[in-house]
Motif scaffolding. Structure first.
Motif, PDB file in Angstrom:
ATOM      1  N   UNK A 178     103.150  37.898-102.511  1.00  0.00           N
ATOM      2  CA  UNK A 178     103.175  39.335-102.256  1.00  0.00           C
ATOM      3  C   UNK A 178     102.306  39.630-101.038  1.00  0.00           C
ATOM      4  N   UNK A 179     101.986  40.894-100.834  1.00  0.00           N
ATOM      5  CA  UNK A 179     101.163  41.265 -99.682  1.00  0.00           C
ATOM      6  C   UNK A 179      99.837  40.506 -99.741  1.00  0.00           C
ATOM      7  N   UNK A 180      99.302  40.073 -98.596  1.00  0.00           N
ATOM      8  CA  UNK A 180      98.049  39.320 -98.581  1.00  0.00           C
ATOM      9  C   UNK A 180      96.873  40.173 -99.034  1.00  0.00           C
ATOM     10  N   UNK A 181      95.779  39.500 -99.306  1.00  0.00           N
ATOM     11  CA  UNK A 181      94.571  40.172 -99.796  1.00  0.00           C
ATOM     12  C   UNK A 181      93.688  40.524 -98.613  1.00  0.00           C
ATOM     13  N   UNK A 182      93.450  41.818 -98.427  1.00  0.00           N
ATOM     14  CA  UNK A 182      92.619  42.271 -97.327  1.00  0.00           C
ATOM     15  C   UNK A 182      91.146  42.067 -97.619  1.00  0.00           C
ATOM     16  N   UNK A 183      90.322  42.200 -96.592  1.00  0.00           N
ATOM     17  CA  UNK A 183      88.881  42.029 -96.759  1.00  0.00           C
ATOM     18  C   UNK A 183      88.324  43.098 -97.690  1.00  0.00           C
ATOM     19  N   UNK A 184      87.369  42.691 -98.530  1.00  0.00           N
ATOM     20  CA  UNK A 184      86.714  43.569 -99.507  1.00  0.00           C
ATOM     21  C   UNK A 184      87.704  44.131-100.530  1.00  0.00           C
ATOM     22  N   UNK A 185      88.878  43.503-100.623  1.00  0.00           N
ATOM     23  CA  UNK A 185      89.886  43.954-101.576  1.00  0.00           C
ATOM     24  C   UNK A 185      89.855  43.060-102.804  1.00  0.00           C
ATOM     25  N   UNK A 186      90.188  43.627-103.975  1.00  0.00           N
ATOM     26  CA  UNK A 186      90.229  42.879-105.219  1.00  0.00           C
ATOM     27  C   UNK A 186      91.614  43.009-105.846  1.00  0.00           C
ATOM     28  N   UNK A 187      91.990  41.976-106.622  1.00  0.00           N
ATOM     29  CA  UNK A 187      93.266  42.032-107.314  1.00  0.00           C
ATOM     30  C   UNK A 187      93.153  41.280-108.637  1.00  0.00           C
ATOM     31  N   UNK A 188      93.405  41.984-109.739  1.00  0.00           N
ATOM     32  CA  UNK A 188      93.378  41.367-111.064  1.00  0.00           C
ATOM     33  C   UNK A 188      94.666  40.563-111.232  1.00  0.00           C
ATOM     34  N   UNK A 189      94.532  39.266-111.565  1.00  0.00           N
ATOM     35  CA  UNK A 189      95.716  38.416-111.626  1.00  0.00           C
ATOM     36  C   UNK A 189      95.986  37.847-113.027  1.00  0.00           C
ATOM     37  N   UNK A 190      95.091  38.127-113.986  1.00  0.00           N
ATOM     38  CA  UNK A 190      95.319  37.605-115.334  1.00  0.00           C
ATOM     39  C   UNK A 190      94.085  37.685-116.199  1.00  0.00           C
ATOM     40  N   UNK A 191      94.123  36.969-117.324  1.00  0.00           N
ATOM     41  CA  UNK A 191      92.988  36.961-118.253  1.00  0.00           C
ATOM     42  C   UNK A 191      92.932  35.602-118.953  1.00  0.00           C
ATOM     43  N   UNK A 192      91.788  35.345-119.589  1.00  0.00           N
ATOM     44  CA  UNK A 192      91.637  34.139-120.414  1.00  0.00           C
ATOM     45  C   UNK A 192      90.656  34.437-121.549  1.00  0.00           C
ATOM     46  N   UNK A 193      90.736  33.580-122.595  1.00  0.00           N
ATOM     47  CA  UNK A 193      89.842  33.715-123.741  1.00  0.00           C
ATOM     48  C   UNK A 193      89.363  32.323-124.117  1.00  0.00           C
ATOM     49  N   UNK A 194      88.060  32.208-124.299  1.00  0.00           N
ATOM     50  CA  UNK A 194      87.478  30.873-124.514  1.00  0.00           C
ATOM     51  C   UNK A 194      87.207  30.579-125.988  1.00  0.00           C
ATOM     52  N   UNK A 195      87.635  31.393-126.924  1.00  0.00           N
ATOM     53  CA  UNK A 195      87.406  31.132-128.348  1.00  0.00           C
ATOM     54  C   UNK A 195      88.141  29.888-128.799  1.00  0.00           C
TER      55      UNK A 195
ATOM     56  N   UNK B 273      95.252  29.101-109.553  1.00  0.00           N
ATOM     57  CA  UNK B 273      93.888  29.441-109.969  1.00  0.00           C
ATOM     58  C   UNK B 273      93.650  28.733-111.300  1.00  0.00           C
ATOM     59  N   UNK B 274      92.713  27.810-111.329  1.00  0.00           N
ATOM     60  CA  UNK B 274      92.446  27.022-112.546  1.00  0.00           C
ATOM     61  C   UNK B 274      91.749  27.869-113.610  1.00  0.00           C
ATOM     62  N   UNK B 275      92.065  27.582-114.877  1.00  0.00           N
ATOM     63  CA  UNK B 275      91.424  28.257-116.003  1.00  0.00           C
ATOM     64  C   UNK B 275      90.523  27.264-116.720  1.00  0.00           C
ATOM     65  N   UNK B 276      89.392  27.728-117.213  1.00  0.00           N
ATOM     66  CA  UNK B 276      88.489  26.849-117.962  1.00  0.00           C
ATOM     67  C   UNK B 276      88.583  27.095-119.469  1.00  0.00           C
ATOM     68  N   UNK B 277      89.507  27.998-119.853  1.00  0.00           N
ATOM     69  CA  UNK B 277      89.676  28.320-121.269  1.00  0.00           C
ATOM     70  C   UNK B 277      91.090  27.957-121.719  1.00  0.00           C
ATOM     71  N   UNK B 278      91.281  27.676-123.018  1.00  0.00           N
ATOM     72  CA  UNK B 278      92.598  27.225-123.497  1.00  0.00           C
ATOM     73  C   UNK B 278      93.604  28.350-123.716  1.00  0.00           C
ATOM     74  N   UNK B 279      93.159  29.587-123.634  1.00  0.00           N
ATOM     75  CA  UNK B 279      94.070  30.708-123.826  1.00  0.00           C
ATOM     76  C   UNK B 279      94.041  31.607-122.594  1.00  0.00           C
ATOM     77  N   UNK B 280      95.195  32.185-122.261  1.00  0.00           N
ATOM     78  CA  UNK B 280      95.234  33.089-121.113  1.00  0.00           C
ATOM     79  C   UNK B 280      96.654  33.416-120.718  1.00  0.00           C
TER      80      UNK B 280
END
Length: 393
Positions: A376-393, A345-352
């Protein structure tokens, strides 16, 4: 001259009739509608089963439910089946009795007791019975003797069936086994080889064709909708299997799951060239809302209703209200098909940074991304999964 004309005219008419019958036979064969049953494999019937049963009832032809089980320690379990709910659907019911593969081989009296003492038979008089016993192939001859003994002891109103595994077809006594049971179920999914996975279209189709050659009776096939996590040694020997929860190994282990696209490919092949003895499909197992290692109900209904399977995972950026300037990265499945997590998953910010199973990586050009370090287990329909964070400052 007139005799020749009549003779060849009659021959031509015969050929037309024969060709018409052949075409009709082929059309009927190729377009034969297969039955579609589903397994309900719950020891404790939860509230989520009711809407799942109600939403899938229009698409199927029968229910097969876990009615009793001998566990490894010899304990007998009778699941809390909601019989009234099943009977209201007016669909045929089959009670399935399972013997754990880690137990010693049962006797005919043990099997008989498990069936006759179950609420399914004793109270609700469900006489369509299926035995789920994964016997070693080397002991298949003993299984034949067991079935012969059992059939002499069963009440006359019981119709007996069994599940089979593909490895049994290697045995020279396998054809003899098929003569014991009228409509067996060939289970074409397994975790025997972690490198192969639970299911492949090529292997499954080969198993079905071989079964069709070895038996003179109709049979069913069991197709998978579920996933598993396995623990294996470096040599590939499996020593632990997890179902719905990570209760043994946390983040460690290899995830196996049945790919809906592969299953759809098999179904298309069977529709184009239906084996003569194949009677139907039984799905293992009915998806419910809290079953984390199973297809979603959307995916399964799309499969059984022959709807187009569409997969689409997007990445949403959501500002973190508890961390000024930080953005949470969330994967969302917007399609109707269960999908594996994307590898990067590409990031558009330099921190994360990433959350398991993702970690932060950079390319030689200094571009940041989150890379999947373990599927890990696949992503089901209408399911969400938080995979990280980024900061664009």
């Amino acid at each position: 001259m007139r005799y020749c004309t009549l003779k060849y005219g009659y021959k031509f008419l015969q050929l037309v009739v024969i060709f018409s019958v052949f075409c009709l036979t082929q059309t009927t064969h190729l377009n034969r509608i297969l039955r579609q049953d589903v397994y309900i494999w719950q020891k404790k019937w939860v509230d989520a089963l009711k809407p799942a049963i109600e939403q899938t009832m229009p698409y199927i032809t029968g229910w097969r439910f876990l009615a009793g089980e001998y566990e490894p320690d010899g304990q007998v379990i009778y699941p809390s089946v909601q019989f009234d709910l099943l009977q209201q659907t007016n669909l045929p019911l089959t009670a399935v009795y399972r013997f754990d593969r880690l137990r010693p081989l049962p006797s005919s009296d043990e099997i008989l007791s498990l069936i006759l003492q179950s609420p399914s038979y004793k109270r609700y008089h469900i006489h369509h019975i299926e035995l789920d016993l994964d016997w070693p192939t080397s002991k298949l001859k003993l299984y034949i003797q067991l079935l012969q003994s059992l059939k002499t002891k069963l009440p006359e109103d019981i119709e007996l069936n069994i599940t089979m595994i593909p490895d049994w077809m290697r045995s020279p006594v396998f054809p003899q086994l098929t003569e014991q049971i009228p409509n067996p179920v060939l289970q074409i999914h397994s975790v025997d080889n972690p490198q192969v996975g639970l299911f492949t279209t090529q292997n499954a189709f080969a198993y079905i064709q071989k079964m069709n050659r070895l038996t003179h009776h109709d049979f069913y096939i069991a197709l998978p909708t579920y996933g598993l996590k396995i623990q294996a040694t470096p040599t590939g020997n499996i020593y632990a299997i997890e179902g719905e929860n990570d209760f043994k190994s946390g983040n460690f282990g290899k995830e196996l799951y049945s790919d809906p696209q592969q299953v759809r490919s098999l179904i298309n092949s069977l529709q184009e060239n239906t084996p003569s003895h194949l009677k139907g499909i039984i799905w293992f197992r009915l998806p419910i809302a809290n079953d984390k290692r199973n297809w979603s109900l959307d995916t399964w209904r799309a499969m059984i209703s022959h709807t187009l399977l569409k997969g689409k995972i997007i990445t949403q950026e959501i500002p973190d209200p508890n961390n000024l300037g930080a953005i949470k990265l969330t994967l969302v499945n917007q399609g109707n098909i269960t999908l594996p997590l994307p590898k990067t998953v590409s990031l558009r910010c330099p921190m994360g940074d990433g959350f398991f199973p993702y970690q932060l990586t950079t390319t030689s050009k200094g571009q940041y991304s989150l890379s999947l370090i373990q599927q890990t287990a696949p992503l089901n329909t209408h399911q969400q999964r938080v995979i990280g964070w980024m900061r664009c400052e």
